[in-house]
Design a protein around this motif. Structure first.
Motif, PDB file in Angstrom:
ATOM      1  N   LEU A   1     -49.158 -28.144 -17.961  1.00  0.00           N
ATOM      2  CA  LEU A   1     -48.935 -29.384 -17.218  1.00  0.00           C
ATOM      3  C   LEU A   1     -47.602 -29.298 -16.500  1.00  0.00           C
ATOM      4  CD1 LEU A   1     -46.589 -31.013 -18.987  1.00  0.00           C
ATOM      5  CD2 LEU A   1     -48.525 -31.508 -20.430  1.00  0.00           C
ATOM      6  N   VAL A   2     -47.420 -30.186 -15.549  1.00  0.00           N
ATOM      7  CA  VAL A   2     -46.118 -30.366 -14.901  1.00  0.00           C
ATOM      8  C   VAL A   2     -45.554 -31.652 -15.486  1.00  0.00           C
ATOM      9  CG1 VAL A   2     -44.924 -30.763 -12.727  1.00  0.00           C
ATOM     10  CG2 VAL A   2     -46.881 -29.210 -12.791  1.00  0.00           C
ATOM     11  N   PRO A   3     -44.338 -31.591 -16.072  1.00  0.00           N
ATOM     12  CA  PRO A   3     -43.789 -32.791 -16.723  1.00  0.00           C
ATOM     13  C   PRO A   3     -43.631 -33.960 -15.757  1.00  0.00           C
ATOM     14  CG  PRO A   3     -42.479 -30.843 -17.230  1.00  0.00           C
ATOM     15  CD  PRO A   3     -43.454 -30.444 -16.168  1.00  0.00           C
ATOM     16  N   GLU A   4     -43.825 -35.153 -16.285  1.00  0.00           N
ATOM     17  CA  GLU A   4     -43.635 -36.378 -15.509  1.00  0.00           C
ATOM     18  C   GLU A   4     -42.162 -36.547 -15.140  1.00  0.00           C
ATOM     19  OE1 GLU A   4     -45.677 -38.843 -14.413  1.00  0.00           O
ATOM     20  OE2 GLU A   4     -47.472 -37.852 -15.158  1.00  0.00           O
ATOM     21  N   ALA A   5     -41.918 -37.318 -14.093  1.00  0.00           N
ATOM     22  CA  ALA A   5     -40.551 -37.538 -13.613  1.00  0.00           C
ATOM     23  C   ALA A   5     -39.670 -38.177 -14.681  1.00  0.00           C
ATOM     24  CB  ALA A   5     -40.576 -38.408 -12.354  1.00  0.00           C
ATOM     25  N   LYS A   6     -40.223 -39.062 -15.510  1.00  0.00           N
ATOM     26  CA  LYS A   6     -39.396 -39.716 -16.531  1.00  0.00           C
ATOM     27  C   LYS A   6     -38.937 -38.732 -17.602  1.00  0.00           C
ATOM     28  CE  LYS A   6     -43.553 -41.737 -18.523  1.00  0.00           C
ATOM     29  NZ  LYS A   6     -44.225 -43.000 -18.757  1.00  0.00           N
ATOM     30  N   ILE A   7     -39.736 -37.719 -17.887  1.00  0.00           N
ATOM     31  CA  ILE A   7     -39.325 -36.686 -18.842  1.00  0.00           C
ATOM     32  C   ILE A   7     -38.219 -35.841 -18.216  1.00  0.00           C
ATOM     33  CG2 ILE A   7     -40.041 -34.634 -20.116  1.00  0.00           C
ATOM     34  CD1 ILE A   7     -42.864 -35.853 -20.245  1.00  0.00           C
TER      35      ILE A   7
ATOM     36  N   GLU B   1     -35.948 -25.523 -11.007  1.00  0.00           N
ATOM     37  CA  GLU B   1     -36.641 -24.291 -10.604  1.00  0.00           C
ATOM     38  C   GLU B   1     -37.931 -24.104 -11.396  1.00  0.00           C
ATOM     39  OE1 GLU B   1     -33.395 -21.054  -9.188  1.00  0.00           O
ATOM     40  OE2 GLU B   1     -33.379 -21.544 -11.327  1.00  0.00           O
ATOM     41  N   ALA B   2     -37.880 -24.387 -12.695  1.00  0.00           N
ATOM     42  CA  ALA B   2     -39.069 -24.238 -13.542  1.00  0.00           C
ATOM     43  C   ALA B   2     -40.170 -25.197 -13.112  1.00  0.00           C
ATOM     44  CB  ALA B   2     -38.699 -24.473 -15.006  1.00  0.00           C
ATOM     45  N   VAL B   3     -39.781 -26.422 -12.759  1.00  0.00           N
ATOM     46  CA  VAL B   3     -40.771 -27.406 -12.315  1.00  0.00           C
ATOM     47  C   VAL B   3     -41.400 -26.964 -10.989  1.00  0.00           C
ATOM     48  CG1 VAL B   3     -41.038 -29.772 -11.487  1.00  0.00           C
ATOM     49  CG2 VAL B   3     -39.756 -29.323 -13.565  1.00  0.00           C
ATOM     50  N   LYS B   4     -40.579 -26.415 -10.094  1.00  0.00           N
ATOM     51  CA  LYS B   4     -41.115 -25.928  -8.824  1.00  0.00           C
ATOM     52  C   LYS B   4     -42.096 -24.794  -9.073  1.00  0.00           C
ATOM     53  CE  LYS B   4     -39.809 -24.388  -4.241  1.00  0.00           C
ATOM     54  NZ  LYS B   4     -38.694 -24.111  -3.331  1.00  0.00           N
ATOM     55  N   ASP B   5     -41.736 -23.882  -9.965  1.00  0.00           N
ATOM     56  CA  ASP B   5     -42.618 -22.770 -10.308  1.00  0.00           C
ATOM     57  C   ASP B   5     -43.883 -23.278 -10.988  1.00  0.00           C
ATOM     58  OD1 ASP B   5     -43.153 -19.881 -10.614  1.00  0.00           O
ATOM     59  OD2 ASP B   5     -42.942 -20.334 -12.756  1.00  0.00           O
TER      60      ASP B   5
ATOM     61  N   HIS C   1     -49.878 -26.143  -5.811  1.00  0.00           N
ATOM     62  CA  HIS C   1     -49.971 -27.559  -5.439  1.00  0.00           C
ATOM     63  C   HIS C   1     -48.657 -27.973  -4.778  1.00  0.00           C
ATOM     64  CE1 HIS C   1     -53.598 -27.605  -7.825  1.00  0.00           C
ATOM     65  NE2 HIS C   1     -52.903 -27.070  -8.815  1.00  0.00           N
ATOM     66  N   LYS C   2     -48.580 -27.799  -3.488  1.00  0.00           N
ATOM     67  CA  LYS C   2     -47.329 -27.973  -2.735  1.00  0.00           C
ATOM     68  C   LYS C   2     -46.831 -29.408  -2.667  1.00  0.00           C
ATOM     69  CE  LYS C   2     -47.181 -23.635  -1.654  1.00  0.00           C
ATOM     70  NZ  LYS C   2     -46.473 -22.783  -2.552  1.00  0.00           N
ATOM     71  N   ASP C   3     -47.649 -30.376  -3.051  1.00  0.00           N
ATOM     72  CA  ASP C   3     -47.223 -31.769  -2.963  1.00  0.00           C
ATOM     73  C   ASP C   3     -46.558 -32.277  -4.245  1.00  0.00           C
ATOM     74  OD1 ASP C   3     -49.705 -31.416  -4.174  1.00  0.00           O
ATOM     75  OD2 ASP C   3     -50.408 -33.420  -3.642  1.00  0.00           O
ATOM     76  N   ILE C   4     -46.675 -31.555  -5.357  1.00  0.00           N
ATOM     77  CA  ILE C   4     -46.133 -32.030  -6.633  1.00  0.00           C
ATOM     78  C   ILE C   4     -44.607 -31.965  -6.666  1.00  0.00           C
ATOM     79  CG2 ILE C   4     -46.029 -31.584  -9.118  1.00  0.00           C
ATOM     80  CD1 ILE C   4     -48.924 -30.684  -8.981  1.00  0.00           C
ATOM     81  N   TYR C   5     -44.034 -30.819  -6.325  1.00  0.00           N
ATOM     82  CA  TYR C   5     -42.577 -30.659  -6.401  1.00  0.00           C
ATOM     83  C   TYR C   5     -41.842 -31.638  -5.481  1.00  0.00           C
ATOM     84  CZ  TYR C   5     -37.968 -28.500  -6.329  1.00  0.00           C
ATOM     85  OH  TYR C   5     -36.617 -28.274  -6.391  1.00  0.00           O
ATOM     86  N   PRO C   6     -42.234 -31.774  -4.204  1.00  0.00           N
ATOM     87  CA  PRO C   6     -41.542 -32.768  -3.366  1.00  0.00           C
ATOM     88  C   PRO C   6     -41.659 -34.195  -3.911  1.00  0.00           C
ATOM     89  CG  PRO C   6     -42.796 -31.272  -1.994  1.00  0.00           C
ATOM     90  CD  PRO C   6     -43.169 -30.975  -3.413  1.00  0.00           C
TER      91      PRO C   6
ATOM     92  N   ASP D   1     -33.545 -21.298  -2.341  1.00  0.00           N
ATOM     93  CA  ASP D   1     -34.915 -21.033  -1.906  1.00  0.00           C
ATOM     94  C   ASP D   1     -34.971 -19.982  -0.805  1.00  0.00           C
ATOM     95  OD1 ASP D   1     -33.632 -22.825  -0.181  1.00  0.00           O
ATOM     96  OD2 ASP D   1     -35.537 -23.683   0.499  1.00  0.00           O
ATOM     97  N   LYS D   2     -33.826 -19.614  -0.255  1.00  0.00           N
ATOM     98  CA  LYS D   2     -33.786 -18.643   0.827  1.00  0.00           C
ATOM     99  C   LYS D   2     -33.392 -17.259   0.337  1.00  0.00           C
ATOM    100  CE  LYS D   2     -32.637 -22.160   4.241  1.00  0.00           C
ATOM    101  NZ  LYS D   2     -33.091 -23.251   3.430  1.00  0.00           N
ATOM    102  N   LEU D   3     -33.186 -17.117  -0.962  1.00  0.00           N
ATOM    103  CA  LEU D   3     -32.783 -15.819  -1.497  1.00  0.00           C
ATOM    104  C   LEU D   3     -33.938 -14.875  -1.625  1.00  0.00           C
ATOM    105  CD1 LEU D   3     -30.351 -16.996  -4.295  1.00  0.00           C
ATOM    106  CD2 LEU D   3     -29.763 -16.103  -2.056  1.00  0.00           C
TER     107      LEU D   3
END
Length: 134
Positions: A66-72, A94-98, A103-108, A132-134
């Protein structure tokens, strides 16, 4: 031939055409999404959390499917701030982005939800730091 099926939720085991004994090992209560979120918010909100507990909790949380909720994440970032551990805060983002994967809409969305917390705590996103540019 042994055929056993376990029904999630009521933890009822049924066996059909089995010559051997069959056991149902799961008698635990099924945790709701709200209870799961509350458990992790409580974990990261402990005032005496140390760096090891923070990292252990994040490793366990990221290990779930799962991807953790914002409150977590808010609670985890606040724990990083209490520990003055900026590196762990960046690693969490970084871990959440990975974890968001394809699903490109979750991280933003999560960054948008966390923006007030990030500003309050003075935490930059990996993108703000140019990572992100490295």
């Amino acid at each position: 031939m042994t055929h056993a099926s376990v029904f999630r939720g009521n933890h009822k085991c049924t066996t059909m055409r089995t010559p051997l004994a069959s056991r149902c090992y799961s008698h635990a209560k099924v945790e709701t999404d709200e209870e799961f979120d509350a458990r992790w918010v409580t974990y990261f909100s402990k005032p005496d959390i140390d760096a090891w507990e923070l990292k252990k909790g994040m490793n366990t949380l990221i290990g779930y499917d799962l991807v953790p909720e914002a409150k977590i994440l808010d609670s985890a970032l606040r724990a990083c701030r209490r520990l003055n551990d900026l590196a762990s805060a960046i690693r969490i983002l970084e871990a959440v982005k990975d974890k968001s994967g394809p699903h490109k809409d979750i991280y933003p969305y999560l960054i948008q939800e966390l923006q007030p917390t990030l500003i309050e705590l003075g935490i930059s996103t990996p993108e703000d730091l140019g990572m992100d540019k490295l």
